[in-house]
Design a protein around this motif. Sequence first.
Motif, mmCIF file in Angstrom:
data_model
loop_
_atom_site.group_PDB
_atom_site.id
_atom_site.type_symbol
_atom_site.label_atom_id
_atom_site.label_comp_id
_atom_site.label_asym_id
_atom_site.label_seq_id
_atom_site.Cartn_x
_atom_site.Cartn_y
_atom_site.Cartn_z
ATOM 1 N N LEU A 325 40.893 -0.684 -1.612
ATOM 2 C CA LEU A 325 40.504 0.368 -0.740
ATOM 3 C C LEU A 325 39.019 0.899 -0.925
ATOM 4 O O LEU A 325 38.900 1.426 -2.212
ATOM 5 N N THR A 326 38.088 0.977 -0.185
ATOM 6 C CA THR A 326 36.811 1.274 -0.424
ATOM 7 C C THR A 326 36.489 2.153 0.776
ATOM 8 O O THR A 326 36.753 1.978 1.746
ATOM 9 N N TYR A 327 35.709 3.172 0.296
ATOM 10 C CA TYR A 327 34.998 4.104 1.373
ATOM 11 C C TYR A 327 33.730 4.839 0.968
ATOM 12 O O TYR A 327 33.752 4.929 -0.222
ATOM 13 N N GLU A 328 33.196 5.162 1.871
ATOM 14 C CA GLU A 328 31.729 6.021 1.835
ATOM 15 C C GLU A 328 31.681 7.025 2.963
ATOM 16 O O GLU A 328 31.971 6.666 3.982
ATOM 17 N N PRO A 329 31.215 8.135 2.813
ATOM 18 C CA PRO A 329 31.170 9.245 3.801
ATOM 19 C C PRO A 329 29.951 8.574 4.852
ATOM 20 O O PRO A 329 29.049 7.880 4.344
ATOM 21 N N GLU A 330 30.090 8.902 6.140
ATOM 22 C CA GLU A 330 29.158 8.645 6.992
ATOM 23 C C GLU A 330 29.157 9.568 7.874
ATOM 24 O O GLU A 330 29.936 10.275 8.244
ATOM 25 N N THR A 331 28.172 9.816 8.696
ATOM 26 C CA THR A 331 27.928 10.483 9.944
ATOM 27 C C THR A 331 27.523 10.010 11.062
ATOM 28 O O THR A 331 26.951 8.915 11.199
ATOM 29 N N SER A 332 28.171 10.153 12.255
ATOM 30 C CA SER A 332 27.922 9.775 13.438
ATOM 31 C C SER A 332 27.594 10.809 14.466
ATOM 32 O O SER A 332 27.965 11.922 14.327
ATOM 33 N N GLY A 333 26.600 10.343 14.972
ATOM 34 C CA GLY A 333 26.209 11.512 16.130
ATOM 35 C C GLY A 333 27.134 11.779 17.130
ATOM 36 O O GLY A 333 27.503 13.159 17.469
ATOM 37 N N ALA A 334 28.179 10.956 17.397
ATOM 38 C CA ALA A 334 29.073 10.984 18.372
ATOM 39 C C ALA A 334 30.292 11.602 17.714
ATOM 40 O O ALA A 334 31.221 12.480 18.370
ATOM 41 N N LEU A 335 30.573 11.331 16.545
ATOM 42 C CA LEU A 335 31.965 11.605 16.228
ATOM 43 C C LEU A 335 31.892 12.861 14.879
ATOM 44 O O LEU A 335 32.970 13.073 14.410
ATOM 45 N N GLY A 336 30.778 12.941 14.262
ATOM 46 C CA GLY A 336 30.864 14.094 13.373
ATOM 47 C C GLY A 336 30.689 13.337 11.938
ATOM 48 O O GLY A 336 30.294 12.363 11.758
ATOM 49 N N PHE A 337 31.354 14.002 11.204
ATOM 50 C CA PHE A 337 31.752 13.527 9.507
ATOM 51 C C PHE A 337 32.898 12.716 9.565
ATOM 52 O O PHE A 337 34.073 13.064 9.943
ATOM 53 N N GLY A 338 32.532 11.679 8.746
ATOM 54 C CA GLY A 338 33.876 10.601 8.405
ATOM 55 C C GLY A 338 33.384 9.896 7.481
ATOM 56 O O GLY A 338 32.959 10.067 6.701
ATOM 57 N N PHE A 339 34.405 8.789 7.407
ATOM 58 C CA PHE A 339 34.066 7.814 6.328
ATOM 59 C C PHE A 339 34.025 6.290 6.935
ATOM 60 O O PHE A 339 34.722 6.099 7.806
ATOM 61 N N ARG A 340 33.232 5.585 6.335
ATOM 62 C CA ARG A 340 32.980 3.864 6.635
ATOM 63 C C ARG A 340 34.105 3.452 5.547
ATOM 64 O O ARG A 340 33.899 3.700 4.291
ATOM 65 N N ILE A 341 35.150 2.652 6.037
ATOM 66 C CA ILE A 341 36.281 2.227 5.241
ATOM 67 C C ILE A 341 36.012 0.733 5.079
ATOM 68 O O ILE A 341 36.125 0.248 6.271
ATOM 69 N N GLY A 342 36.276 0.029 3.956
ATOM 70 C CA GLY A 342 36.563 -1.338 3.996
ATOM 71 C C GLY A 342 37.896 -1.665 3.789
ATOM 72 O O GLY A 342 38.483 -1.262 2.831
#
Length: 597
Positions: A325-342
Amino acid sequence: TDPAIIRNFCIIAHIDHGKSTLADRMLQLTGLVDDRSMRAQYLDRMDIERERGITIKSQAVRMPYEKDGQPYVLNMIDTPGHVDFTYEVSRSLEACEGAVLLVDAAQGIEAQTLANLYLAIDADLHIIPVLNKIDLPSAQPEKYAAEIAGIIGCDPSEVLKVSAKTGEGVRELLDHIVAEIPAPVGDAEAPARALIFDSVYDTYRGVVTYVRVVDGELSHRERILMMSTKATHEVLEVGVISPEPKKVDRLAVGETGYLITGVKEVRQSRVGDTVTSAVRPASEALSGYQHPNPMVYAGLYPIDGDDFPVLREALEKLQLNDAALTYEPETSGALGFGFRIGFLGLLHMEIVRERLEREFNLDLISTAPNVVYRVIMEDGSEHIVTNPSEYPTSGKIAEVHEPVVKATILAPAEYIGTILELCQTRRGIQQGLDYLSEDRVEIRYELPLAEIVFDFFDALKSRTKGYASLDYDEAGEQAADLVKVDILLHGDPVDAFSAIVHKDKAYAYGIAMAGKLKELIPRQQFEVPIQAAIGARVIARETIRAIRKDVLAKCYGGDISRKRKLLEKQKEGKKRMKMVGRVEVPQEAFVAALSTG
Ligand code: GDP
Ligand code: MG
């Protein structure tokens, strides 16, 4: 233990074909669990019970067995049996000399079982074919014995027939295991080499590492070296599972068991790595250690923005037990704060999401999954794109490469037409079609991974009334005519809806998304155009007409407190709105637009 009396084997089976029940009968027949203590799916239940503080899974159960007055030690090694973990499955197969191929006599073999069978054959394991559930009135042992015989190239009469439920034929199976599966061979004098075939995080003890010793031995208190990371640890406990964990002084050639070293994350003790002695290390690791690479990415966002820290903590915890499991924080203008997960694949994605929601009580929204693209620019530079929003917007693109897979589908022959049609619409290239028996076929296709990540399996199931099974395997990459489609609201792109799609499907995607958003986004005080665009070129358009939504108009003057209440209500409603440029979009609109595909 003398390696000559050891037999290491695994059971390859599709879910529900009876692996746990067969394991129960073996535990009973070998006397490891007496009839009084026996309960159904004994090893599965222990998993939850955490007896003696160790998470016991059925990774490697040691069973004493006697045949013709001669004692033997049978080690039953569990495989993490599902598609996305092919690499881990192949590691646990490497820990065995033989495999029991267990097939439901009323169902026949399934695609994932077939894939695992091929892995076992590649690993040179001795295969013992077995049909289970022969007590069922619907069992067709003759038909499926012929099918299996055709696949592995044996005589149908060599396929054993058992009932794990009644115990019929199980002793004969154990005798076949002893007689046919070769004993392990290794060099007892050589520096220690042991293969890690599973590694499980336990809250109390840290990581429990399951190993199969190939050469030399591993003992209590010794310092060991993990060959891929060069990290050294002290062995705090070494033991075997029989059926509870039992400490032993050492594990020698051919033996399987567990090690506890106090490491806290499974990534420090990874499946496929070789354990050796730190004092007298082996010069060469066992066969090549392979880092698992994510194949599919998706953004995961908490529906309630306040849950972001909870999501972060949940991911940290899951990672302790999931090296892939890999993940990195990301922000989306539409969805706010979250993570991009591999993820390793679709199943992995589903499991992770389900565990996050269930074990950590999170409500999540995920973006459409995408594969990894390699974008090659005309100036020769390259971009690896794991998120459509990273797709290069300046410079000239020479080629875009996408991953492809080799897919195998097993299904009743009557569905051939509909399956071929489905694969064809997903840009598939047919590789082969074979009859397994007169009414079951194996269909092989090469398909872009992107075409199966979204809803392929659902489509396949519904077209075949649930009778088809699917397995796929990485097969490199290919250049393809791919474009990035953006969705714009009032001229502003909504990042969560950007997608990389095949040129021929760009219009359909644009029209579908624009239409969906038109239904989901409430009217604003001004007209809002919704556009789908490739670069600057608009390919689809919808319009949300303006409305003047004056809540106060309904209060015919007078009642001040009522007016205030309405204003407050409207304010609350706004909190759940996201602004895309000047447009207010309710969070639910994003959720609905992304979840229905
Ligand atoms: P697993 O998913 O492969 O571990 O399968 P289980 O051992 O959990 O079995 C799945 C279902 O099949 C359970 O309801 C079992 O009781 C049933 N089952 C397993 N073996 C037999 C058998 O030999 N005969 C019958 N009739 N049912 C069986
Ligand atoms: Mg089971």
